[in-house]
Each structure stands twice: as structure tokens, then as C-alpha cells.
Enzyme design. Structure first.
Site, PDB file in Angstrom:
ATOM      1  N   LYS A  35      -4.039 -10.330  -5.521  1.00  0.00           N
ATOM      2  CA  LYS A  35      -2.830 -11.015  -6.010  1.00  0.00           C
ATOM      3  C   LYS A  35      -1.618 -10.581  -5.196  1.00  0.00           C
ATOM      4  CE  LYS A  35      -2.445  -7.328  -9.442  1.00  0.00           C
ATOM      5  NZ  LYS A  35      -2.799  -6.921 -10.811  1.00  0.00           N
ATOM      6  N   TYR A 270      27.330   2.282   6.211  1.00  0.00           N
ATOM      7  CA  TYR A 270      28.086   1.786   5.053  1.00  0.00           C
ATOM      8  C   TYR A 270      28.396   2.922   4.090  1.00  0.00           C
ATOM      9  CZ  TYR A 270      27.133  -3.099   6.229  1.00  0.00           C
ATOM     10  OH  TYR A 270      27.068  -4.318   6.846  1.00  0.00           O
TER      11      TYR A 270
HETATM   12  C1  LIG Z   1      -3.639  -5.736 -10.707  1.00  0.00           C
HETATM   13  C2  LIG Z   1      -4.807  -5.538 -11.579  1.00  0.00           C
HETATM   14  C3  LIG Z   1      -5.878  -4.731 -11.182  1.00  0.00           C
HETATM   15  C4  LIG Z   1      -5.865  -3.894  -9.923  1.00  0.00           C
HETATM   16  O1  LIG Z   1      -5.197  -2.667 -10.176  1.00  0.00           O
HETATM   17  P1  LIG Z   1      -5.103  -1.530  -9.061  1.00  0.00           P
HETATM   18  O2  LIG Z   1      -4.354  -0.435  -9.730  1.00  0.00           O
HETATM   19  O3  LIG Z   1      -4.327  -2.109  -7.933  1.00  0.00           O
HETATM   20  O4  LIG Z   1      -6.486  -1.175  -8.685  1.00  0.00           O
HETATM   21  C5  LIG Z   1      -7.001  -4.697 -12.002  1.00  0.00           C
HETATM   22  N1  LIG Z   1      -7.037  -5.395 -13.161  1.00  0.00           N
HETATM   23  C6  LIG Z   1      -6.010  -6.157 -13.589  1.00  0.00           C
HETATM   24  C7  LIG Z   1      -6.096  -6.878 -14.876  1.00  0.00           C
HETATM   25  C8  LIG Z   1      -4.851  -6.229 -12.826  1.00  0.00           C
HETATM   26  O5  LIG Z   1      -3.813  -6.966 -13.257  1.00  0.00           O
END
Ligand SMILES: *Cc1c(COP(=O)(O)O)cnc(C)c1O
Length: 377
Positions: A35, A270
Site C-alpha cells: 500500500k 532560515y
Molecule cells: C499496513 C498493514 C500491515 C503491514 O504492517 P507492517 O508493520 O508494515 O508489516 C499488515 N496488516 C495490515 C492490516 C496493515 O494495515
């Protein structure tokens, strides 16, 4: 010349990290979480490099459709399921797996009928999400038996469900919530009459690395859902990737574009938040918050210049940062500067900034040039 800011993606490290997943949970089905544009690494690039996984997991249908459009034909899990009934035809057509976590979704599934939009012969794959203590998404575990029954009665739902939950505090190995969540999930599953054809999924990266024994449910090859560890980052608050034999996939780098000879007392950048304590050289690097380098990075945050550390001085601006060149007498314009990645863990930069590596990786902007390579083992 184009902008020097560059994110270099090491595809060999990516597949080596996948092997680490397999080493920790041999026999498990792996749903690689890609994702948020593959945690900022480029979703399609990551998906193509990880074709051997059993499934991919994304947050929304748009991400899934991008994968299908690119010809990725593995199963794809929509971690938040669907939001409206209109999405179901696309979900069916593209064989996407939906997480069902809310009564609203279940009611929609119970109400839909076979018609021109939805065909009878392609049942929808469903992962049923239970809330065992995170209190974000999911049904109360006490309802599981009736939820399973209701789902299995839906004409368009594949009765071979996957029951899942998500761990809230698995990144902290001393936190007792994880064991309670796992126990709650296992008790719930054990209480079900008929688990034929059912599968289970608990583990994110932290659980794969820290709780792989406890998150095995029954005898079947449960699904794991690793994200951050695939990208070569430790999910734990107190370790970095190397402690887990993971290799960083993204190296964010740029170049020195100016070297200034400044006087004692000169203020940098800055707000003039840093003063030269003596006559000295300060280097200007072409990267800033417009590229995703965090503005919250303060004085002393390390960068790697020609393989050695140099501290950030003064504020991060949109396009540039300034670094202390004392001890880097040979530094020259055009020299490479690594902001994180190979030789400089992104976990360490995240700690300097008061955030987590996930946020830094996801935050690299479109302005940064991406390239990929396969390193030698
Ligand atoms: C994002 C997500 C993961 C992955 O988590 P990591 O900590 O990056 O391994 C797994 N399960 C769900 C439901 C998630 O939303």
C-alpha cells in the site's frame, strides 16, 4: 542537469528481505503489503520484483486497479475492503479479495443479488476482520460464529473465509497487549464449530520477526502480512534492519551543490538557528522538505558524505539542507550525500525526527528521481 535528489531502489535487497520472511515463517502464505505506493518505493516496481508471493495487500481499490492494469495477476487483498456497493462489480471482475470489518459492509453483501453487474460464478473472496484489542477496524470477536454463518450464506461470497486480526503494539516486544490479542484470536478461532476451508492471518512484520511461533494458528499455513520488513526496515522501536538481517531497499541521496567558507558567528539558513562556532566550511545539499526530507530534522541529524557522517546544521528548507563540513576537508561540489539507506539506517533518521521510518519512506515526493538496480549478493 536534472535535480540531484534520487531514491535508489535495490531490488536484490527486496527479494532478500522476502527470503527473511520465509525463514521466519516457513510454509506460511505471504501477502506482501505494498500500500501507499509500496511504502514510497514505487508499488509496481515492488510488485514486479516480488511476483513469487502468494498475494499482495493494498489499502484501496485504486491501488489494486493500478496493479491489475500493469498485468499483476496475483490475488490482491483490499485491507479496508470496499466502501460502497458500486465497487463490488470491479472487485469481482478483477478478482480482488475484500476485508470485511464492519456491519455496513456485511449488510451490503447480504443485499446484493446476481445480475448484469455481478455474476454468480465468481464468488468474492473475503477476509473477516476481528478486533482483538486495537480498536480500529474489525468486529467484536464474540460475534465471530454468527458473522461466519452470515457471510457463508451470502450467495456471492466464497465460503472459504480467512479470519484476520491486526496487532496494535507488536513493535514493542515488552508490551503485553500482543499476547492478549493473540490469545483472544486463538480462543475465538478454537470456539468455531466448523473451520473447514478456513484460514487465518495475524502477523505484520513485527509479529513475523518477534512472535512467529505465537501467531501460527492451528496446523494450517496461516497468512502473514509483512510490510515494512520487506523494505529492509526494522519494525521495532529499539532495533535497526541489520539486527534482523534485513537490507535497506531505498537509499535516498543527493549531491553537494555549494560549499561556503563562512566566518565565526555567521548564522545559517532560515531563521538563523545555527551559528558557525568558528571560521568553517558549510556544504549545501540539493534536498529538502519538497523532496520529502523532513523539515523536523534538527541540528546534528546525520547525513553520509563520501561514506562518512556529517551533521545537519540550520533549518531544512524546501529544496536544500546545509551540513557542517568540518572534518571533511576533501569534500567537493558534486560529491554524493546519502540522507538514509545504505550505511545510514532510516530508522535512525526517523528517531532524530521523532517519527517512524514508515512515514519518511512514504513521504518521498514525486520530484525525486527513482531508479532501481540489482545489487550483487
Ligand atoms: C499496513 C498493514 C500491515 C503491514 O504492517 P507492517 O508493520 O508494515 O508489516 C499488515 N496488516 C495490515 C492490516 C496493515 O494495515
Amino acid at each position: 542537469m536534472s535535480r540531484a535528489a534520487e531514491a535508489v531502489i535495490d531490488l536484490t535487497a527486496l527479494t532478500a528481505n522476502l527470503e527473511q520472511v520465509r525463514r521466519h515463517v516457513p510454509g506460511s502464505h505471504i501477502s506482501a503489503v505494498i500500500k501507499a505506493n509500496g511504502y514510497g518505493h514505487g508499488m509496481l516496481r515492488v510488485a514486479r520484483a516480488l511476483q513469487q508471493v502468494d498475494a499482495f495487500a493494498v489499502a484501496s481499490i485504486d491501488e489494486a486497479l493500478d496493479l491489475r492494469l500493469a498485468g499483476i495477476d496475483r490475488p490482491i487483498v483490499l485491507l479496508e475492503g470496499f466502501f460502497t456497493v458500486d465497487e463490488l462489480a470491479l472487485i469481482q471482475r478483477h478478482r480482488l479479495t475484500i476485508v470485511v470489518h464492519h456491519e455496513e459492509q456485511l449488510r451490503i453483501l447480504e443485499s446484493i443479488t446476481v445480475g448484469p453487474q455481478l455474476e454468480a460464478d465468481t464468488p468474492l473472496s473475503v477476509w473477516l476482520k476481528l478486533d482483538t484489542g486495537m480498536h480500529r477496524l474489525g468486529f467484536p470477536p464474540s460475534l465471530t460464529a454468527s458473522l461466519v454463518e452470515r457471510l457463508q450464506r451470502c450467495p456471492l461470497v466464497d465460503p472459504a473465509l480467512v479470519l484476520m486480526t491486526h496487532l496494535a503494539n507488536a513493535d514493542d516486544r515488552r508490551d503485553s497487549l500482543t499476547e492478549r490479542q493473540i490469545a483472544c484470536f486463538n480462543d475465538t478461532v478454537a470456539g468455531l464449530d466448523d473451520t473447514d476451508g478456513m484460514d487465518f492471518s495475524i502477523a505484520n512484520s513485527a509479529a513475523v520477526l518477534g512472535w512467529s511461533r505465537q501467531t501460527r494458528v492451528g496446523t494450517g499455513p496461516a497468512w502473514v502480512r509483512p510490510g515494512i520488513m520487506l523494505y529492509g526496515v526494522s519494525p521495532f522501536v529499539d532495533t535497526t534492519a541489520a539486527d534482523h538481517d534485513l537490507r535497506p531497499v531505498m537509499t535516498l541521496k543527493s549531491r553537494l551543490i555549494a560549499i561556503r567558507e563562512l566566518k565565526a558567528g555567521d548564522a545559517i539558513g532560515y531563521g538563523g538557528t545555527w551559528y558557525c562556532p568558528e571560521d568553517m566550511r558549510v556544504g549545501v545539499v540539493a534536498i529538502g522538505y519538497g523532496d520529502g526530507y523532513p523539515r523536523a530534522a534538527g541540528n546534528g541529524t546525520p547525513v553520509l558524505l563520501n561514506g562518512r557522517r556529517a551533521p545537519l546544521v540550520g533549518r531544512v528548507s524546501m529544496d536544500m539542507i546545509t551540513i557542517d563540513l568540518r572534518g571533511h576537508e576533501k569534500a567537493a561540489i558534486g560529491d554524493e550525500v546519502i540522507l538514509w539507506g545504505n550505511g545510514l539506517p532510516v530508522e535512525e533518521i526517523a528517531a532524530c525526527v521523532g517519527t517512524i521510518a514508515y512515514e519518511l519512506l512514504c513521504g518521498v515526493t514525486h520530484r525525486v528521481r527513482f531508479s532501481e538496480f540489482r545489487s550483487n549478493e
